[in-house]
Design an enzyme around this catalytic site. Sequence first.
Site, PDB file in Angstrom:
ATOM      1  N   TYR A  91       0.837  -1.212   0.000  1.00  0.00           N
ATOM      2  CA  TYR A  91       0.000   0.000   0.000  1.00  0.00           C
ATOM      3  C   TYR A  91       0.868   1.258   0.000  1.00  0.00           C
ATOM      4  O   TYR A  91       1.612   1.518   0.945  1.00  0.00           O
ATOM      5  CB  TYR A  91      -0.905  -0.009   1.230  1.00  0.00           C
ATOM      6  CG  TYR A  91      -2.035   0.981   1.160  1.00  0.00           C
ATOM      7  CD1 TYR A  91      -3.195   0.682   0.453  1.00  0.00           C
ATOM      8  CD2 TYR A  91      -1.954   2.212   1.797  1.00  0.00           C
ATOM      9  CE1 TYR A  91      -4.237   1.588   0.385  1.00  0.00           C
ATOM     10  CE2 TYR A  91      -3.001   3.122   1.732  1.00  0.00           C
ATOM     11  CZ  TYR A  91      -4.141   2.802   1.022  1.00  0.00           C
ATOM     12  OH  TYR A  91      -5.175   3.701   0.960  1.00  0.00           O
ATOM     13  N   TYR A 132      -5.472   5.180  -7.728  1.00  0.00           N
ATOM     14  CA  TYR A 132      -5.828   4.996  -6.316  1.00  0.00           C
ATOM     15  C   TYR A 132      -7.243   4.459  -6.219  1.00  0.00           C
ATOM     16  O   TYR A 132      -8.200   5.217  -6.128  1.00  0.00           O
ATOM     17  CB  TYR A 132      -5.688   6.338  -5.593  1.00  0.00           C
ATOM     18  CG  TYR A 132      -5.963   6.301  -4.108  1.00  0.00           C
ATOM     19  CD1 TYR A 132      -5.050   5.761  -3.213  1.00  0.00           C
ATOM     20  CD2 TYR A 132      -7.135   6.837  -3.586  1.00  0.00           C
ATOM     21  CE1 TYR A 132      -5.292   5.751  -1.863  1.00  0.00           C
ATOM     22  CE2 TYR A 132      -7.387   6.831  -2.223  1.00  0.00           C
ATOM     23  CZ  TYR A 132      -6.455   6.289  -1.363  1.00  0.00           C
ATOM     24  OH  TYR A 132      -6.696   6.280  -0.011  1.00  0.00           O
TER      25      TYR A 132
END
Lengths: 142, 385
Positions: free
Chosen positions: B289, B339
């Site tokens: 992440y 994203y």
Amino acid sequence: MSEATMTYEKPLPVLDPESTPFWEACREHKLKIVRCLDCGQVRFPPTSFCPHCNSAKLEWIEASGKATLFSWIVVRHPVPKDVYALDVPYVVALVTLEEGVRMPTNIVGCAPEDVTAYMPLKVLFRDVTPEITLPVFAPDRG
Amino acid sequence: MFALRDKYAIAGIGYTDFSKKSGRTVRSLASEACIKATADAGLKISDIDGIVSFNFNDSASAIAVATEVGVPQANYAVDFLAGGNGANLIILSAIAAIEAGLAKTVLCYRAMNGRSGFRLGGGRDLAAYNITQYTAPFGWITYPQAMAMWCRRHMVEYGTTSDQLGEIAVQFRKNAEHNERAMQRTPITMDDYFNSRMIVDPFHMLDICLETDGACAVLVTTAERAKDMKHKPVHVMGGAYGGGPNQGEDLFDAMRWPDHSHNYAKYIAADLWKSAGIGPKDIDLAQIYDCFTYSIIMQLEGLGFCDPGEGGPFVQGGRIAPDGELPLNTAGGLLSEGYIHGLNHVVEAVQQLRGDAGVRQVPDVETCLTTAGAMTCGSALVLRN
């Protein structure tokens, strides 16, 4: 003061039953934190129950106002733009009070590039509206 | 601890275009990703009986999507209020639901108009309620501002440098060049990194992930059932969700966190590896992440790929390149692909483990780590083919 109040567009705290004593103390230029009456641990932000012993008995104590710098950022791009355009660059910090709790604040009285880790700090109070005073910190050179 | 090693699998993936302006409702994006994931598994919507998602009050609910695509009976329809920490949690939750007998075949999605609609990276409500009353009045408002505080702390504690952060940004952009989904495919140099605008010191613009309109979905079912579906199943070996003490009231509130030089990863590492039965050295590639460059370093350290403080040097010298010791974020990551709040990492992991990643395929891949989260709580999965 009244003119400044009319134009103050930055976020203001919305007081609640737990936070009211903190902000009322700030208005009197005092920095107060919660201490558990059963186990003696101090805490910030204020909560109803002690995370160490779950006691609901608490008192508000006045902090010394001395702190050291834990971490900091220098905001250069203002968000929201219209609200912070004239403030950048400004320093937001997490400071560790002498009593051991951490608190978000601004560092003032010091150029952003002169801010260093663990620097000693002392509290100052900024009356931003008639109701709200913000605790900020400056280098403690004394 | 997750105790269902290899019993569940990801059998389908789906995604929309990633763009700055979808011109569509978030529900429509979610539905497209879910329809595609179902077809990718070789199933029909009538085979679906569960649907789960996460959102920040910026998306379409599971029942809304189930209704649009025509799920006949949604026996498990749940929306988590979560940030990036939710991207692997929803898959663990789907597995838990199936194991409990609540459903058999579950779609997991994340959909957002993250650029043209609600922008997570932007400001918040300027009336500072609850915990925000202690943060926002000091002009501490956005997620880049929140995470920069963690990054600085790591720099103070371990001497991590902007050169190290920049190397992550440059490498991930290079990876995105070969990804037709990626929003940013133009190569960047270290000079470009240092010349990019300083947003909130220590973060330059190129330390900060993209804002994206789009959706991803994955289809989760038992490994036994997945065997008979269209693709080779991608097995869930292990997984974990959690964080340390004093996570605070929301993702922004970390004033009580033990020390910002480490994040959630440290607290889930032992369970994650124990549940999977393998360790960091057995991982062929990882999708970590990367809402910000720095979160890569923190998770590499926390999950045991290197010692605390060694994450900066670890990412240098080509180690994280596709031909390096630990290829990272082979699609370009949240920094350069887009994203979709971390669920796009799972899509890329599945493509790599299937051997379907085309020109960006890493050879001989058997295991892939995915992670989700950057601050006080997060989730991770160990996947294998």
